[in-house]
Design a protein around this motif. Structure first.
Motif, short mmCIF file in Angstrom:
data_model
loop_
_atom_site.label_atom_id
_atom_site.label_comp_id
_atom_site.label_asym_id
_atom_site.label_seq_id
_atom_site.Cartn_x
_atom_site.Cartn_y
_atom_site.Cartn_z
N ASP A 14 0.83 -1.19 0.00
CA ASP A 14 0.00 0.00 0.00
C ASP A 14 0.88 1.26 0.00
O ASP A 14 1.90 1.31 0.69
CB ASP A 14 -0.89 -0.01 1.25
CG ASP A 14 -1.83 1.17 1.28
OD1 ASP A 14 -2.97 1.02 0.80
OD2 ASP A 14 -1.43 2.23 1.78
N ARG A 15 0.47 2.25 -0.76
CA ARG A 15 1.30 3.45 -0.93
C ARG A 15 0.69 4.70 -0.30
O ARG A 15 1.09 5.82 -0.63
CB ARG A 15 1.58 3.67 -2.42
CG ARG A 15 2.34 2.48 -3.02
CD ARG A 15 2.48 2.56 -4.52
NE ARG A 15 3.07 1.33 -5.04
CZ ARG A 15 3.23 1.05 -6.33
NH1 ARG A 15 2.85 1.94 -7.25
NH2 ARG A 15 3.76 -0.10 -6.71
N LEU A 41 2.82 11.82 3.25
CA LEU A 41 4.04 12.65 3.19
C LEU A 41 3.80 13.90 2.34
O LEU A 41 4.26 14.99 2.67
CB LEU A 41 5.20 11.84 2.61
CG LEU A 41 5.73 10.68 3.43
CD1 LEU A 41 6.81 9.93 2.66
CD2 LEU A 41 6.29 11.17 4.77
N ALA A 42 3.09 13.73 1.24
CA ALA A 42 2.83 14.86 0.34
C ALA A 42 1.98 15.93 1.01
O ALA A 42 2.07 17.11 0.66
CB ALA A 42 2.13 14.36 -0.93
N GLN A 43 1.15 15.54 1.98
CA GLN A 43 0.28 16.49 2.65
C GLN A 43 0.97 17.21 3.81
O GLN A 43 0.43 18.19 4.33
CB GLN A 43 -0.96 15.76 3.18
CG GLN A 43 -1.92 15.30 2.09
CD GLN A 43 -2.49 16.45 1.29
OE1 GLN A 43 -2.89 17.47 1.87
NE2 GLN A 43 -2.53 16.32 -0.02
N ARG A 44 2.12 16.74 4.21
CA ARG A 44 2.82 17.39 5.32
C ARG A 44 3.31 18.77 4.91
O ARG A 44 3.68 19.00 3.75
CB ARG A 44 4.03 16.55 5.75
CG ARG A 44 3.68 15.24 6.44
CD ARG A 44 4.95 14.56 6.93
NE ARG A 44 4.67 13.23 7.46
CZ ARG A 44 5.60 12.41 7.93
NH1 ARG A 44 6.88 12.79 7.92
NH2 ARG A 44 5.26 11.22 8.40
N TRP A 95 10.91 18.48 2.57
CA TRP A 95 11.68 17.27 2.27
C TRP A 95 10.80 16.03 2.28
O TRP A 95 11.01 15.11 1.47
CB TRP A 95 12.86 17.16 3.23
CG TRP A 95 13.64 18.44 3.26
CD1 TRP A 95 13.83 19.27 4.33
CD2 TRP A 95 14.29 19.08 2.15
NE1 TRP A 95 14.55 20.38 3.96
CE2 TRP A 95 14.85 20.29 2.63
CE3 TRP A 95 14.44 18.76 0.81
CZ2 TRP A 95 15.55 21.17 1.81
CZ3 TRP A 95 15.14 19.64 -0.01
CH2 TRP A 95 15.68 20.83 0.49
N SER A 96 9.81 15.98 3.14
CA SER A 96 8.84 14.87 3.10
C SER A 96 8.10 14.88 1.77
O SER A 96 7.85 13.82 1.17
CB SER A 96 7.85 14.98 4.26
OG SER A 96 8.49 14.81 5.51
N GLN A 97 7.74 16.06 1.31
CA GLN A 97 7.03 16.18 0.04
C GLN A 97 7.92 15.73 -1.12
O GLN A 97 7.46 15.03 -2.03
CB GLN A 97 6.57 17.62 -0.16
CG GLN A 97 5.50 18.04 0.84
CD GLN A 97 5.23 19.53 0.81
OE1 GLN A 97 6.08 20.34 0.40
NE2 GLN A 97 4.04 19.93 1.25
#
Length: 231
Positions: free
Chosen positions: A127-128, A134-137, A141-143
């Motif tokens: 599952d991804r 991460l993209a919503q943070r 760098w997480s994005q």
């Protein structure tokens, strides 16, 4: 640790000053306060090759938490090598540590050297949802990890997650995300030009210009000009 002593022995203060400028460490810049020893990428990789079998995953964690950029880079690249050759349990531990240390993976090079070699392969058959989280943070760098991880999927002909994330980042303000999304779109286009063009035709007006330029880099000249004129 011996590996730290080896890295320290390769210090080059003059090059460190240049690297600090290149990686935008000034006040208010994206890598504010980061410090360097002035090692080249081949030097760091040489140390990785020499020591990755000798250090434990936990010892590498201390390197990833180090204040010096190249020490963090070396630690992260050791994790990459250990992940490639590790058992499922070892790989799971590295992924867990990687995700819990994103505050230390704090420049574009550190992301780009690791995300699609650790998190990408791990998620190929899983599952991804973590990528969308991460993209919503509110964390650059997480994005970037989220979108660069998709390179591993793109290499397997799986484009859906990269496309969705690129769509989500259309209104992002930072050029480091524009460059990363454009890069992933370009990689998709190298494998399936139709998928890239479908994205471009739908989103060209909304795409940041840097994202667009990166995405169309491998298209024929006439098509590049047409997309740029449409912008």
């Amino acid at each position: 640790m011996q590996v730290l002593e080896k890295l320290a022995s390769l210090q080059n203060p003059e090059r460190a000053t240049l690297m600090a400028r290149y990686f935008k460490t000034g006040k208010g810049q994206y890598a504010e306060g980061d410090t360097f020893w002035g090692l080249s990428n081949p030097q760091v990789r040489g140390v990785v090759k020499e020591y990755y079998k000798q250090v434990s995953i936990e010892e590498v964690t201390a390197m990833v938490e180090h204040s010096i950029h190249e020490v963090r880079a070396c630690g992260l690249l050791i994790w990459v090598e250990q992940f490639k050759k590790g058992s499922t349990i070892q790989r799971s531990r590295i992924v867990e540590l990687y995700l819990s240390h994103l505050n230390y993976i704090n420049n574009w090079d550190l992301v780009d050297l690791t995300a699609h070699f650790i998190l990408g392969p791990w998620l190929l058959d899983k599952d991804r949802d973590i990528l969308y989280e991460l993209a919503q943070r509110n964390h650059l760098w997480s994005q970037r990890v989220a979108i660069i991880t998709c390179f591993a999927f793109i290499r397997k002909g799986q484009f859906t997650d990269a496309i969705h994330l690129c769509e989500g980042f259309l209104t992002h303000r930072h050029d480091l995300i524009h460059k990363a999304t454009g890069w992933m779109l370009r990689e998709i286009g190298k494998r399936d030009e139709l998928v890239l063009k479908e994205f471009l035709d739908e989103h060209v007006l909304a795409m940041p210009r840097t994202m667009l330029r990166y995405a169309i880099e491998k298209l024929p000249s006439a098509e590049r000009k047409a997309y740029l004129l449409a912008k």
